[in-house]
Design an enzyme around this catalytic site. Structure first.
Site, PDB file in Angstrom:
ATOM      1  N   LYS A  44      31.083  46.527 -15.328  1.00  0.00           N
ATOM      2  CA  LYS A  44      32.188  45.713 -14.837  1.00  0.00           C
ATOM      3  C   LYS A  44      33.450  46.557 -14.726  1.00  0.00           C
ATOM      4  O   LYS A  44      33.537  47.661 -15.279  1.00  0.00           O
ATOM      5  CB  LYS A  44      32.426  44.530 -15.788  1.00  0.00           C
ATOM      6  N   TYR A 279      64.336  58.428 -17.685  1.00  0.00           N
ATOM      7  CA  TYR A 279      65.193  57.245 -17.696  1.00  0.00           C
ATOM      8  C   TYR A 279      65.655  56.881 -19.097  1.00  0.00           C
ATOM      9  O   TYR A 279      64.877  56.881 -20.051  1.00  0.00           O
ATOM     10  CB  TYR A 279      64.437  56.055 -17.103  1.00  0.00           C
TER      11      TYR A 279
END
EC number: 5.1.1.1
Length: 396
Positions: A44, A279
Site C-alpha cells: 500500500k 527562515y
C-alpha cells in the site's frame, strides 16, 4: 506510482535508491519466521514510498504468496500494470460506499467487508459481474478502526453464508489487525487473540470455511508466532525497518533497509560568525564556518519537524540540519570542511556505511520510521538496483 527503472546517466538533484536484492532477502527472512504460514507483502501507499510495481514483482519473485493494498484503486493498478502472474492473489481493504466493487470482482481481487452496507454492495456488484466475489470478512477484535464489532458479527457472517450459498461470493478469509503488537506483552494482544479465535469459531459454526485466517502484522510476525495462523501480513518489515525499535534493530530481525535517500550538495560557501541560517534565524553560526546547501525540503517529504535535528552524512561525517527545513532545501553547518558542490549528502540508508537510518530521522522528527520512508515525494525519483526486471519496459 513513482517508478524510475534504471540508474540515470546524468546526476540527479536527489534520488531514493531502492535495493530490490535487500527486499527479496527480507521476504525470505520473513517467510522463515512465519511458522509455515503464507506471507502477504503489503505494498500500500506505493509500497511505503518504495514504488509498488517494482516492489510487488520482487516480492512475488522472492516467494510472497499474496499482495496487500489499502485501496481498491491501488490493487487494480497492480493487477493491470504489475506484470504479475495471473495466479497472484491481491487483497484490498479500505472501501467506501460506491467503490469499484464490480471492477475488483472482474479483476479477481479479494475484497474486505466490515459491515452490512459493504456486503450489500459487493453482492449487487457480483450480480452485475455475473461471477462470485472473493470476500474477506474483517473482525474488529479491539483496534477500534475498521472491522465488524463482535456484537454485529453473527449477523454479518449469517448474511455472508446466505450470499455464498446463492453463489454470489466466496468467503476466502477472516481477518483482523492488532493495536499494540509492537509492544510485546501488552495486555491487549492476548485479548485480541482470544476475540479473533472466538469470531473465527463463530464463522466456522455458521458454515464458513475460509482459506486464510490472519491477524499478524509485521511486529506480530517477528515476535508473536502464536498469531501467525494461515497468513502473515508484512508491511514495514518488508522494507527492512524494525516495527519495534525498542525490541530490536533491523539486523536483530535479519532484515536490511531497502531505501537510501541521497542528494547532491547544491552549494558550499564560507560565512562569518553570527550569520543567520534559514527562515527565522533559529540557527546562527557560532564562528566562521562553511555551510552546505542540501537541495531537498518538505515538498520532497523531508519532515520540517526535524529542523535543527535531522542527521546527514557528508564526506564521511555526520552533520545536522542547521535551522529550519524549507520547502525545497535545507542547510548544514560543515564546520569549515569544504566538499565540492555536487558531493553526496546521504540523509538515510542501511547504516552500514556510517550513514543515518530512517529511524534516526524518525527520532529527530518525533515520529516513526514508517512515515519517514512513506512521505518521500514524487519529485524524488526512485532508482532500482539488483532489479531482475531491468530489461523490461519501465512502468509509469
Amino acid at each position: 506510482m513513482t517508478e524510475t527503472a534504471l540508474l540515470p546517466t546524468a546526476p540527479l538533484r536527489a534520488h531514493a535508491q531502492i535495493d530490490l536484492g535487500a527486499l527479496r532477502a527480507n521476504v525470505r527472512a520473513l517467510r522463515e519466521r512465519a511458522s509455515g504460514a503464507r506471507l502477504m507483502a503489503v505494498v500500500k501507499a506505493d509500497a511505503y514510498g518504495h514504488g509498488a510495481l517494482r516492489v510487488a514483482r520482487a516480492a512475488v519473485d522472492a516467494g510472497a504468496d499474496w499482495l496487500g493494498t489499502a485501496t481498491p484503486e491501488e490493487a487494480l493498478v497492480l493487477r493491470a500494470r504489475g506484470g504479475l502472474p495471473a495466479s497472484t492473489r491481491i487483497m484490498c481493504w479500505l472501501w467506501t460506499p460506491g467503490g469499484p466493487w464490480r471492477e475488483a470482482i472482474e479483476a479477481g481481487l479479494d475484497v474486505s467487508v466490515s459491515g452490512m452496507w459493504a456486503l450489500r454492495e459487493v453482492v449487487r456488484a457480483a450480480r452485475g459481474a455475473g461471477r462470485p466475489a472473493r470476500v474477506q470478512l474483517k473482525a474488529d477484535t479491539g483496534l477500534g478502526r475498521n472491522g465488524c464489532q463482535p456484537g454485529d458479527w453473527e449477523e454479518l457472517v449469517g448474511a455472508a453464508v446466505e450470499a455464498e450459498g446463492a453463489g454470489l461470493l466466496r468467503v476466502t478469509g477472516v481477518w483482523s489487525h492488532f493495536a499494540c503488537a509492537d509492544e510485546p506483552g501488552h495486555p491487549s494482544i492476548a485479548l485480541q487473540l482470544t476475540a479473533f479465535r472466538e469470531m473465527v469459531a463463530e464463522a466456522e459454526r455458521q458454515g464458513l470455511r475460509p482459506e486464510v485466517r490472519h491477524i499478524a502484522n509485521s511486529p506480530a510476525t517477528l515476535t508473536l508466532p502464536e498469531s501467525h495462523f494461515d497468513l502473515v501480513r508484512t508491511g514495514i518489515a518488508l522494507y527492512g525497518i524494525s516495527p519495534s525499535p525498542e525490541v530490536g534493530t533491523p539486523a536483530d530481525f535479519g532484515l536490511r533497509p531497502v531505501m537510501t535517500l541521497a542528494a547532491s550538495l547544491a552549494l558550499v560557501k564560507h560565512v562569518p560568525a553570527g550569520h543567520g541560517v534559514s527562515y527565522g534565524h533559529h540557527y546562527t553560526t557560532p564562528g566562521g564556518t562553511t555551510l552546505g546547501l542540501v537541495p531537498v525540503g518538505y515538498a520532497d517529504g523531508i519532515p520540517r519537524h526535524a529542523s535543527g535535528a535531522g542527521p546527514v552524512l557528508i564526506g564521511g561525517k555526520w552533520r545536522t540540519v542547521a535551522g529550519r527545513i524549507a520547502m525545497d532545501q535545507f542547510v548544514v553547518d560543515l564546520g569549515g570542511d569544504e566538499p565540492e558542490a555536487g558531493a553526496e549528502a546521504v540523509l538515510f540508508g542501511a547504516g552500514d556505511r556510517g550513514e543515518p537510518t530512517a529511524e534516526d530521522w524518525a527520532q529527530a522528527a518525533g515520529t516513526i520510521a514508517y512515515e519517514i520512508v512513506t512521505r518521500i515525494g514524487t519529485r524524488v525519483p526512485r532508482v532500482y538496483v539488483d532489479d531482475e526486471h531491468v530489461n523490461e519496459q519501465p512502468d509509469g
